[in-house]
Design an enzyme around this catalytic site. Structure first.
Site, PDB file in Angstrom:
ATOM      1  N   SER A 184       0.853  -1.193   0.000  1.00 50.22           N
ATOM      2  CA  SER A 184       0.000   0.000   0.000  1.00 50.22           C
ATOM      3  C   SER A 184       0.885   1.238   0.000  1.00 50.22           C
ATOM      4  CB  SER A 184      -0.890   0.007   1.256  1.00 50.22           C
ATOM      5  OG  SER A 184      -1.490   1.272   1.478  1.00 50.22           O
ATOM      6  N   TYR A 197      -1.749  -0.914  10.371  1.00 53.90           N
ATOM      7  CA  TYR A 197      -1.891  -1.297   8.961  1.00 53.90           C
ATOM      8  C   TYR A 197      -0.657  -0.877   8.164  1.00 53.90           C
ATOM      9  CZ  TYR A 197      -3.808  -1.233   4.179  1.00 53.90           C
ATOM     10  OH  TYR A 197      -4.015  -1.405   2.833  1.00 53.90           O
TER      11      TYR A 197
END
Length: 293
Positions: A184, A197
């Site tokens: 990401s 995350y």
């Protein structure tokens, strides 16, 4: 995420979506994502290949599964419990003339990680392509708001499963195989409300670099796709209404990506014809953002 990235940068953020229950079902989204690769035309780049995709029921995973099928691959999709989404993805794969194996279960559990590999290899006869794509996120205001349970669960899904699935899959992967990990933009630059995350996504990138070096002698290429904001069920299932409303607006393109726009990156890394000299690379489709370094 072909409808590939046509350069159309019109604002396409979700205007009236509200939160939906976790883990998120596509049918519950007020604005449906483009994740079926309707306009994508395959040319046999993955003919006869066998692919396992975690988080393959919807969003990026669905788009990748359909793109792989249109390129000639049989596909197994692992997912938590979104049976309706998985059934629809399987129908899209089968419409492309390929097999689709559905594998529900919790990939935060080691035994389930191993089981999906065993079932895939048994049903398809091996694994040529592994896509580690499953992910979990829970936005929090600051580090002190992250419980021990949340921290452990985020790591169990987002990085531990990549380790366990990959370790098991290597016994079934031939020379010329490809592993593609989903990271990401948050693993590249961090995110103050997605600390756990982001940490896992940074770990995914480091794992990609390390595995690429480790598996060179076996002829297995390992690469990573690190997207910016992508409109998938995970977004309204884990963010509040205000953040959903403005999701993706921070990107220079002024909108989130659609899964159909991201999937061709996975086809590129999966195909030896396109990326035979690539391993240990991170491809970042991030909507026009530039990163230093």
């Amino acid at each position: 995420m072909s409808d590939e990235n046509t350069g159309d940068t019109r604002k396409e953020t979700p205007d009236n979506d509200t939160v939906i229950p976790y883990p998120g079902h596509t049918s519950d989204m007020a604005q449906q994502p483009r994740d079926e690769m309707r306009d994508y035309v395959g040319r046999g780049l993955l003919e006869g290949k066998r692919a396992l995709i975690t988080g393959g029921d919807s969003g990026i995973g669905r788009a990748v599964a359909v793109a792989f099928a249109k390129e000639g691959a049989d596909v197994a999709i692992a997912y938590l419990e979104e049976h309706d989404d998985a059934t629809h993805t399987a129908s899209l794969v089968e419409d492309a003339g390929r097999r689709c194996l559905r594998l529900p279960g919790d990939l935060s559990e080691v035994d389930q990680c191993r089981a999906i590999v065993t079932k895939t290899a048994g049903a398809l006869g091996g694994i040529d392509i592994l896509v580690n794509n499953v992910a979990y996120q829970e936005p929090t205001a600051d580090l002190t708001a992250i419980s021990d349970e949340q921290w452990r669960h985020t790591f169990a899904v987002n990085i531990d499963s990549f380790f366990h699935v990959t370790k098991a899959a290597l016994a079934h992967m031939p020379e010329g195989g490809a592993i593609i990990n989903t990271a990401s933009i948050n693993g590249l630059r961090g995110n103050k409300t997605l600390i756990d995350y982001s940490a896992t996504k940074g770990a995914v990138i480091a794992l990609t670099y390390s595995l690429a070096q480790s598996l060179t002698d076996r002829g297995i290429r390992v690469n990573c796709v690190a997207p910016g904001p992508v409109w998938t069920p995970l977004i309204p299932a884990t963010m509040d209404a205000e953040r959903v409303e403005s999701f993706g607006e921070q990107a220079p393109f002024g909108r989130a990506a659609q899964p159909d726009e991201i999937a061709p990156s996975y086809v590129f890394f999966a195909s030896g014809q396109l990326s035979s000299y690539y391993s240990g690379e991170v491809l970042a489709p991030i909507g026009g953002e530039t990163l230093p370094g």
